[in-house]
Design a protein around this motif. Sequence first.
Motif, short mmCIF file in Angstrom:
data_model
loop_
_atom_site.label_atom_id
_atom_site.label_comp_id
_atom_site.label_asym_id
_atom_site.label_seq_id
_atom_site.Cartn_x
_atom_site.Cartn_y
_atom_site.Cartn_z
N PHE A 50 0.73 -1.17 0.12
CA PHE A 50 0.03 0.11 0.01
C PHE A 50 0.65 1.27 0.18
CE2 PHE A 50 -4.28 1.92 1.48
CZ PHE A 50 -3.67 3.26 1.67
N ILE A 51 1.78 1.14 1.00
CA ILE A 51 2.48 2.66 1.08
C ILE A 51 3.51 3.07 -0.24
CG2 ILE A 51 4.24 4.02 2.39
CD1 ILE A 51 2.87 2.71 5.04
N PRO A 52 4.39 2.18 -0.49
CA PRO A 52 5.12 2.37 -1.60
C PRO A 52 4.47 2.51 -2.86
CG PRO A 52 5.53 0.05 -0.91
CD PRO A 52 4.79 0.64 0.19
N PHE A 53 3.34 1.62 -3.10
CA PHE A 53 2.56 1.76 -4.39
C PHE A 53 1.90 3.01 -4.63
CE2 PHE A 53 -0.86 0.84 -7.48
CZ PHE A 53 -0.16 0.50 -8.54
N ALA A 54 1.29 3.38 -3.39
CA ALA A 54 0.19 4.60 -3.26
C ALA A 54 1.17 5.82 -3.72
CB ALA A 54 -0.29 4.82 -1.96
N LEU A 55 2.40 5.96 -3.10
CA LEU A 55 3.20 7.02 -3.18
C LEU A 55 3.88 7.23 -4.67
CD1 LEU A 55 5.31 6.88 0.24
CD2 LEU A 55 3.59 8.77 -0.47
N MET A 56 4.03 6.00 -5.27
CA MET A 56 4.38 5.89 -6.78
C MET A 56 3.26 6.63 -7.54
SD MET A 56 5.88 2.07 -7.45
CE MET A 56 7.21 1.50 -6.48
N MET A 57 2.04 6.06 -7.33
CA MET A 57 1.05 6.84 -8.13
C MET A 57 0.98 8.12 -7.96
SD MET A 57 0.06 3.86 -9.74
CE MET A 57 1.61 3.41 -9.61
N ALA A 58 1.18 8.55 -6.81
CA ALA A 58 1.11 10.01 -6.37
C ALA A 58 2.06 10.60 -7.37
CB ALA A 58 1.32 10.20 -4.79
N GLU A 59 3.32 10.25 -7.45
CA GLU A 59 4.34 10.82 -8.08
C GLU A 59 3.82 10.88 -9.70
OE1 GLU A 59 8.45 10.56 -7.74
OE2 GLU A 59 8.60 10.16 -5.65
N PHE A 60 3.40 9.83 -10.20
CA PHE A 60 2.98 9.85 -11.52
C PHE A 60 1.83 10.83 -11.74
CE2 PHE A 60 4.18 5.10 -12.30
CZ PHE A 60 4.94 5.42 -13.13
N GLY A 61 0.83 10.76 -10.92
CA GLY A 61 -0.43 11.75 -10.90
C GLY A 61 0.13 13.36 -11.09
N SER A 62 0.80 13.53 -10.12
CA SER A 62 1.50 14.83 -10.03
C SER A 62 2.25 15.40 -11.16
CB SER A 62 2.31 15.11 -8.67
OG SER A 62 2.77 16.26 -8.46
N SER A 63 3.00 14.49 -11.61
CA SER A 63 3.76 14.67 -12.72
C SER A 63 2.91 15.02 -14.08
CB SER A 63 4.91 13.86 -13.28
OG SER A 63 5.82 13.89 -14.18
N PHE A 64 1.70 13.98 -14.40
CA PHE A 64 1.00 14.44 -15.30
C PHE A 64 -0.39 14.83 -15.12
CE2 PHE A 64 3.78 10.72 -16.23
CZ PHE A 64 4.60 11.24 -17.31
N LYS A 65 -0.41 15.68 -14.20
CA LYS A 65 -1.64 16.42 -13.75
C LYS A 65 -2.38 17.15 -14.93
CE LYS A 65 0.77 20.41 -11.87
NZ LYS A 65 2.12 20.00 -11.88
N HIS A 427 9.22 16.54 -11.70
CA HIS A 427 9.37 15.64 -10.53
C HIS A 427 9.26 16.81 -9.31
CE1 HIS A 427 10.28 11.97 -12.62
NE2 HIS A 427 11.13 12.74 -13.44
N SER A 428 8.46 17.73 -9.28
CA SER A 428 8.43 18.50 -8.14
C SER A 428 7.72 17.94 -6.95
CB SER A 428 7.46 19.94 -8.56
OG SER A 428 6.14 19.51 -8.96
N PHE A 429 6.90 16.93 -7.16
CA PHE A 429 6.63 16.14 -6.05
C PHE A 429 7.17 14.95 -6.00
CE2 PHE A 429 3.83 12.72 -4.31
CZ PHE A 429 3.44 13.38 -2.99
N ASN A 430 8.07 14.90 -5.22
CA ASN A 430 9.29 13.98 -5.30
C ASN A 430 9.53 13.19 -3.87
OD1 ASN A 430 11.62 12.74 -6.31
ND2 ASN A 430 12.96 14.07 -6.02
N VAL A 431 8.89 12.16 -3.72
CA VAL A 431 8.91 11.37 -2.42
C VAL A 431 10.32 10.21 -2.29
CG1 VAL A 431 7.95 9.64 -0.81
CG2 VAL A 431 6.39 11.36 -2.21
N PHE A 432 10.53 9.84 -3.36
CA PHE A 432 11.50 8.93 -3.63
C PHE A 432 12.60 9.67 -4.18
CE2 PHE A 432 7.63 6.15 -4.12
CZ PHE A 432 7.75 5.08 -3.00
N ASN A 433 13.41 10.50 -3.32
CA ASN A 433 14.32 11.63 -3.89
C ASN A 433 15.53 10.88 -4.10
OD1 ASN A 433 14.98 10.98 -1.33
ND2 ASN A 433 14.30 13.12 -0.56
#
Length: 502
Positions: A50-65, A427-433
């Motif tokens: 849940f945690i790593p996959f959701a954060l990946m989707m968050a980075e994708f979603g932010s980049s291609f908003k 990559h302005s929203f960057n959790v896995f930096n």
Amino acid sequence: MPKQHKKMTLVGLILMIFTSVFGFANAPIAFYRMGYGAIIWYVGAALLFFIPFALMMAEFGSSFKNEKGGMYTWMEQSVGPKYAFIGTFMWYTAYVIWMVGISAKVWIPMSTLFSATDKTLDWSLFGLNSTQTIGVLGIVFMIVVTFLASQGLDQITKVTSVGGLAVMSLNVVLLIVSLVILVFNGGHFAQPIEGISSFIHSPNPAFTTPLSLISFLVFAIFAYGGLEAVGGLVDQTENAEKTFPKGIILSALIISIGYALSILLWGASANWDTVLSGERVTLGNITYVLMNNLGLELGNALGLSASAAASIGAWFARFTGLSMFLSYLGAFFTLIYSPLKTIIEGTPRGLWPEKMTQNNDKNMPAAAMWIQCLLVVAIIAIISFGGEGAQKFFEVLTLMTNVAMTIPYLFLAGAFPAFKRNKALDHSFNVFNTTTKSTMATAIVLFLVGFANLFTIIEPLFRDDGPVWKDTLWQIAGPVVFALVAWLLFTRYERNRLAAKA
């Protein structure tokens, strides 16, 4: 000046994720398969998936908003168009398999609503057995809903959203009634807790081997389905850089605790051997069986007569049947066209036969919907007339759905390293930096989902009573056939483009 939309706070974000991901019916299935032993798998899936996959989707979603192509655009911009199309097509076909399962399962809550118990096991039309009868009814349901939805009658989803609220209220009923039962029974659980072994071993004889235990992991991952939609919430969140990761982690903890508590509470009212070991209990009716028993045990705990306790159980089952029927109906009317429209409109137009890209006067992709209907009808017919009993029928449908719905996660996670390497993207929203963090997150998700699906698929081949090739073949057939169809469609598209340039 344009009106500024108020952004979500941390609490609002957690509530949004909880209502999107948490499913009431997941805990009854978990208790049926593994008893209290399911808890550790659900908690583990929350932390490692849940945690790593959701954060990946968050980075994708932010980049291609600002892009409309959804996951196709994410993967196409990261890896390439062929990979993106096959991955997106697998995501779409997961909903085809979902429709196969729900077309059959939707009759169980209807039967429970009127009879207070699942009578579908006794239904027979034209001399057919119960499994074949449910198959025929599932085919009729699919055809009728396709016809109505193609006419643009999506207003029904507004009415059936009441079902979704009712299903959510069942969580409150479970909590309060289970606590009352525990209080009146002196804290005694119907399913005994005998030390740590109760949270490791399953009371279900089908889940006693290491292989069968590991295969349960796909159920745990499926319980957190819908996480790809989380990506679109980043830009609606206040101070997203800090709030969103915190919201994901807290949501994972709350949802996993919610599942763990629900599984534990089912043990307050239901003894596995007494309530769930019979042949009339299936993965299709388990929720109604447990809710009926919950009402019955409430009456017994309060010292009511046997008939009064049975009456409470019947009404609990009826309310659950109504709630689940409306919820299924609302979801079906949306998902019968929404994923189809998304994949057709979100991918290059030349990929599809011209007829499939055209909408009718109700702005619905009617031709594509009827092709989809024929596909679902064919799968239902083959499975329901395959000679299996009801219990096996619903097990095959559930396993097929679980595998199909989790395979797209492999494509999305697999595209993440390439996405991180593409410096031209936002990559302005960057959790896995760091590269190490993104590589580790990708490896964990790929290993977990791949491992779960592999063991779920091969587990029927190693059962104590002999290999069951049908179960394995059904779980393999869907993904393999659909991946081949996607590859053929894209190859045709590439060939047509080359011909046009020549």
